[in-house]
Write a protein that holds these residues in place. Structure first.
Motif, PDB file in Angstrom:
ATOM      1  N   SER A   1      17.922   4.808 -64.154  1.00 17.85           N
ATOM      2  CA  SER A   1      19.321   4.744 -63.736  1.00 17.85           C
ATOM      3  C   SER A   1      20.181   5.776 -64.465  1.00 17.85           C
ATOM      4  CB  SER A   1      19.891   3.341 -63.945  1.00 17.85           C
ATOM      5  OG  SER A   1      20.020   3.050 -65.322  1.00 17.85           O
TER       6      SER A   1
ATOM      7  N   ARG B   1      21.919   6.653 -60.009  1.00 19.17           N
ATOM      8  CA  ARG B   1      21.979   5.288 -59.484  1.00 19.17           C
ATOM      9  C   ARG B   1      21.852   5.277 -57.963  1.00 19.17           C
ATOM     10  NH1 ARG B   1      22.713   0.779 -62.576  1.00 19.17           N
ATOM     11  NH2 ARG B   1      23.651   1.078 -64.610  1.00 19.17           N
TER      12      ARG B   1
ATOM     13  N   VAL C   1      16.986  -0.906 -57.122  1.00 20.85           N
ATOM     14  CA  VAL C   1      17.566  -1.917 -58.014  1.00 20.85           C
ATOM     15  C   VAL C   1      18.771  -1.330 -58.747  1.00 20.85           C
ATOM     16  CG1 VAL C   1      17.141  -3.270 -60.112  1.00 20.85           C
ATOM     17  CG2 VAL C   1      15.454  -3.256 -58.278  1.00 20.85           C
ATOM     18  N   ALA C   2      18.643  -0.101 -59.252  1.00 22.29           N
ATOM     19  CA  ALA C   2      19.757   0.550 -59.960  1.00 22.29           C
ATOM     20  C   ALA C   2      20.946   0.757 -59.029  1.00 22.29           C
ATOM     21  CB  ALA C   2      19.297   1.888 -60.543  1.00 22.29           C
ATOM     22  N   GLN C   3      20.662   1.115 -57.779  1.00 21.59           N
ATOM     23  CA  GLN C   3      21.744   1.328 -56.817  1.00 21.59           C
ATOM     24  C   GLN C   3      22.470   0.023 -56.522  1.00 21.59           C
ATOM     25  OE1 GLN C   3      20.840   3.969 -53.527  1.00 21.59           O
ATOM     26  NE2 GLN C   3      21.990   2.666 -52.142  1.00 21.59           N
ATOM     27  N   VAL C   4      21.719  -1.049 -56.313  1.00 21.98           N
ATOM     28  CA  VAL C   4      22.329  -2.356 -56.045  1.00 21.98           C
ATOM     29  C   VAL C   4      23.116  -2.836 -57.261  1.00 21.98           C
ATOM     30  CG1 VAL C   4      21.815  -4.803 -55.608  1.00 21.98           C
ATOM     31  CG2 VAL C   4      20.678  -3.025 -54.268  1.00 21.98           C
ATOM     32  N   GLU C   5      22.573  -2.617 -58.448  1.00 24.12           N
ATOM     33  CA  GLU C   5      23.282  -2.991 -59.671  1.00 24.12           C
ATOM     34  C   GLU C   5      24.627  -2.263 -59.765  1.00 24.12           C
ATOM     35  OE1 GLU C   5      22.709  -2.857 -64.527  1.00 24.12           O
ATOM     36  OE2 GLU C   5      21.132  -2.081 -63.236  1.00 24.12           O
ATOM     37  N   ARG C   6      24.635  -0.970 -59.449  1.00 20.20           N
ATOM     38  CA  ARG C   6      25.872  -0.204 -59.473  1.00 20.20           C
ATOM     39  C   ARG C   6      26.880  -0.759 -58.460  1.00 20.20           C
ATOM     40  NH1 ARG C   6      29.072   2.686 -56.830  1.00 20.20           N
ATOM     41  NH2 ARG C   6      30.407   4.171 -57.882  1.00 20.20           N
ATOM     42  N   GLU C   7      26.400  -1.117 -57.272  1.00 21.93           N
ATOM     43  CA  GLU C   7      27.277  -1.684 -56.253  1.00 21.93           C
ATOM     44  C   GLU C   7      27.858  -3.018 -56.730  1.00 21.93           C
ATOM     45  OE1 GLU C   7      24.699  -1.757 -52.841  1.00 21.93           O
ATOM     46  OE2 GLU C   7      24.842   0.424 -52.582  1.00 21.93           O
ATOM     47  N   ASN C   8      27.051  -3.832 -57.425  1.00 25.41           N
ATOM     48  CA  ASN C   8      27.549  -5.102 -57.970  1.00 25.41           C
ATOM     49  C   ASN C   8      28.591  -4.877 -59.048  1.00 25.41           C
ATOM     50  OD1 ASN C   8      25.918  -6.617 -56.287  1.00 25.41           O
ATOM     51  ND2 ASN C   8      24.268  -6.815 -57.791  1.00 25.41           N
ATOM     52  N   ILE C   9      28.358  -3.910 -59.916  1.00 18.72           N
ATOM     53  CA  ILE C   9      29.338  -3.574 -60.955  1.00 18.72           C
ATOM     54  C   ILE C   9      30.641  -3.138 -60.306  1.00 18.72           C
ATOM     55  CG2 ILE C   9      29.908  -1.901 -62.769  1.00 18.72           C
ATOM     56  CD1 ILE C   9      26.864  -1.957 -63.472  1.00 18.72           C
TER      57      ILE C   9
ATOM     58  N   ARG D   1      32.523  -6.102 -58.906  1.00 19.35           N
ATOM     59  CA  ARG D   1      33.173  -6.897 -59.958  1.00 19.35           C
ATOM     60  C   ARG D   1      34.395  -6.179 -60.520  1.00 19.35           C
ATOM     61  NH1 ARG D   1      27.704  -8.099 -61.145  1.00 19.35           N
ATOM     62  NH2 ARG D   1      27.645  -6.549 -62.792  1.00 19.35           N
TER      63      ARG D   1
END
Length: 143
Positions: A77, A81, A129-137, A140
């Motif tokens: 990541s 991302r 996974v890193a891309q989805v994590e960035r979208e979640n961040i 939020r």
């Protein structure tokens, strides 16, 4: 073996820095007798396109011109991302025969001079996974 370290944080302020990434990768290099000749530290969103990332572009130019053997990166990541930008970056280095080591995932493009046949699968899955994590961040932060 000649190497560069590439590190990245998203924040443009003092909230984040690349010290831990660089220290961990310097430790890895020392244990593995790798000569780190340059450190590239980027402060930009990993969702940006590779072409928009000046430090990344400087790193690419440097590894080409200085005949660098391996790029050390703390985790996928940190390279990007965006799964597509990450895959593009890895393919470019693979085609140039420049190895990349992702410390957290313990993955390299080449192992013992041979291309890691499972890398595209790992990169696709972990990059997503890193891309989805960035979208979640982002969700939020906007919430």
């Amino acid at each position: 073996m000649k190497a560069v370290i590439f590190s990245r944080v998203s924040s443009q302020n003092d909230r984040q820095n690349t010290e831990r990434q660089v220290a961990d990768l310097m430790g890895y290099a020392k244990v593995n007798n790798i000569d780190v000749v340059q450190v590239f530290e980027e402060k930009i969103s990993g969702a940006k396109k590779n072409a928009e990332r000046a430090v990344l572009q400087n790193c690419i130019d440097f590894v080409k011109s200085e005949k660098i053997d391996i790029i050390l990166v703390s985790e996928m990541s940190r390279a990007s991302r965006s799964v597509w930008e990450l895959l593009e970056l890895i393919k470019m280095f693979k085609d140039m025969r420049i190895n990349v080591f992702f410390q957290k995932e313990n993955l390299k493009i080449f192992e013992d001079g041979k291309e890691n046949p499972l890398l595209p699968i790992y990169v696709s899955a972990l990059g997503m996974v890193a891309q989805v994590e960035r979208e979640n961040i982002q969700f939020r932060l906007n919430s």
